[in-house]
Design a protein around this motif. Structure first.
Motif, PDB file in Angstrom:
ATOM      1  N   ARG A 155     -60.537  60.815  14.895  1.00 45.52           N
ATOM      2  CA  ARG A 155     -59.070  60.017  14.540  1.00 45.52           C
ATOM      3  C   ARG A 155     -59.353  59.721  12.811  1.00 45.52           C
ATOM      4  O   ARG A 155     -58.272  59.468  12.188  1.00 45.52           O
ATOM      5  CB  ARG A 155     -58.865  58.884  15.342  1.00 45.52           C
ATOM      6  N   SER A 156     -60.587  60.019  12.281  1.00 48.04           N
ATOM      7  CA  SER A 156     -60.795  59.782  11.061  1.00 48.04           C
ATOM      8  C   SER A 156     -59.987  60.873  10.174  1.00 48.04           C
ATOM      9  O   SER A 156     -60.358  62.099  10.571  1.00 48.04           O
ATOM     10  CB  SER A 156     -61.961  59.701  10.768  1.00 48.04           C
ATOM     11  N   PRO A 157     -59.174  60.394   9.230  1.00 47.58           N
ATOM     12  CA  PRO A 157     -58.463  61.654   8.358  1.00 47.58           C
ATOM     13  C   PRO A 157     -59.521  62.282   7.510  1.00 47.58           C
ATOM     14  O   PRO A 157     -59.346  63.359   7.028  1.00 47.58           O
ATOM     15  CB  PRO A 157     -57.603  60.979   7.336  1.00 47.58           C
ATOM     16  N   ASP A 158     -61.002  61.836   7.464  1.00 49.68           N
ATOM     17  CA  ASP A 158     -62.076  62.426   6.741  1.00 49.68           C
ATOM     18  C   ASP A 158     -62.987  63.704   7.520  1.00 49.68           C
ATOM     19  O   ASP A 158     -63.880  64.037   7.114  1.00 49.68           O
ATOM     20  CB  ASP A 158     -62.766  61.378   6.112  1.00 49.68           C
ATOM     21  N   ASP A 160     -62.671  66.793  10.131  1.00 54.28           N
ATOM     22  CA  ASP A 160     -61.847  67.994  10.791  1.00 54.28           C
ATOM     23  C   ASP A 160     -62.592  68.675  11.689  1.00 54.28           C
ATOM     24  O   ASP A 160     -62.118  69.324  12.740  1.00 54.28           O
ATOM     25  CB  ASP A 160     -61.492  68.826   9.573  1.00 54.28           C
TER      26      ASP A 160
END
Length: 360
Positions: A155-158, A160
């Motif tokens: 869920r972290s935007p950092d 992928d």
């Protein structure tokens, strides 16, 4: 590395965590020093011989601080992300202290050459051979915590790309957590792209069910096996004589399981420093480099003559007994019927009642 643990804090000032079970997930940012390459061999962990280690010759923890908030955890991701925003989560195996797990993971990260952000999941192991059942229940105890860690990473935007590397009893925990994530979220998040199970100490029939219950959108699985793994022989004996996924002869189903997104590397012919043949994934230079290629996004079985070609890229016989009849047959002569049975057993049940039975 970031360390998430379900262990209880230690009363010993020389240790952060014991092998007992904690009542919360604790997060720490741990800095490990590794001796210069000219002073060590790939695959070797050089344990400190005194309270103050010699960093030129020994592994050493330089700093261990608490990650006290969600904001600090996000800051850690941003600081340690690489260009591909990859995360590597390692789940250790049976008979490991907290320090065992920290130093082993540091060694794997260093020797594989990966620059993925390293996260260790340390579950409560008493690190005693005769506490096998305690460790097994501790892995069970930690399933939800590992699920939460996987979901927080995805869920972290950092982040992928998440790869999960698990060893021994930790592979059962990793498979259970992925199954739990799939049931909670209706599927495994697409960011979880690779799962590497080294010497998996999983009942072969249980793994079949775990694999099915993860659902059709599974990450790619790579499984490292060896028929010379004496630790898994003992585990199979303790578990009622059922084969462990990591210790069976798994060659016959290569093409079938490749279609299902499963590659298996048979490491039986590779020498290990471990007399039980159970830690080759970390202490064999060839296998550590192979892991590095996988973590870099490369195939385990490319056109070039690689270690995978020499060791044998095979596929796991974790289907039910009906498919096992072909276990000694070469891949090229497995019957279409046997292939159909394997695919059927690794697919979700239709729920239809046939001859008084519903397939499971």
């Amino acid at each position: 590395m970031l360390v998430a643990t379900t262990r209880k804090s230690s009363d010993d000032p020389g240790r952060l965590y014991s092998g007992e079970r904690g009542t919360a997930i604790s997060l720490n940012n741990v800095f490990v020093s590794i001796p210069p390459d000219q002073n060590r061999k790939i695959g070797k962990v050089q344990w400190p011989s005194r309270v103050t280690p010699n960093p030129q010759k020994e592994f050493a923890v330089l700093e261990a601080g608490k990650v006290a908030s969600q904001g600090q955890a996000l800051k850690w991701f941003r600081k340690n992300r690489n260009a591909k925003r990859q995360v590597l989560i390692f789940v250790h195996g049976f008979n490991n202290t907290y320090a065992d797990a920290v130093f082993r993971f540091a060694q794997i990260v260093h020797d594989s050459g990966t620059d993925a952000a390293p996260i260790l999941f340390a579950w409560p192991s008493r690190a005693r051979v005769f506490d096998y059942l305690y460790d097994k229940e501790s892995a069970n105890y930690s399933r939800r915590a590992l699920e939460d860690l996987i979901l927080q990473a995805t869920r972290s935007p950092d982040v992928d790309d998440v790869t999960i590397l698990a060893h021994s009893m930790g592979t059962w925990l990793a498979a259970e957590a992925l199954r739990g994530v799939a049931m909670r979220e209706k599927s495994i998040p697409a960011k979880v792209k690779n799962v590497i199970l080294a010497s998996p100490d999983i009942d072969i029939d249980v793994f079949r069910r775990q694999f099915i219950e993860m659902g059709p959108k599974r990450p790619h699985f790579a499984i490292l096996t060896s028929t010379h793994d004496k630790a898994l022989e003992v585990s199979g004996w303790l578990s009622g004589g059922v084969d462990r996924v990591g210790g069976a002869d798994l060659k016959p189903y290569a093409s079938v399981l490749e279609e299902l997104g499963v590659s298996v590397i048979d490491t039986s012919a590779i020498a290990s420093n471990d007399p039980l043949g159970h830690n080759a994934f970390a202490d064999s230079p060839e296998i550590v480099r192979l892991l590095g290629r996988r973590l870099a996004g490369q195939s385990l079985s490319g056109r070039e003559a690689s270690f995978a070609d020499r060791a044998g890229v095979a596929a796991a016989n974790f289907a039910g007994s009906a498919a096992r009849v072909a276990v000694t047959a070469p891949v090229s002569v497995i019957s279409g019927e046997a292939r159909d049975v394997l695919k059927r057993e690794l697919s979700p049940s239709s729920g239809q009642l046939v001859d008084g039975q519903v397939s499971y």
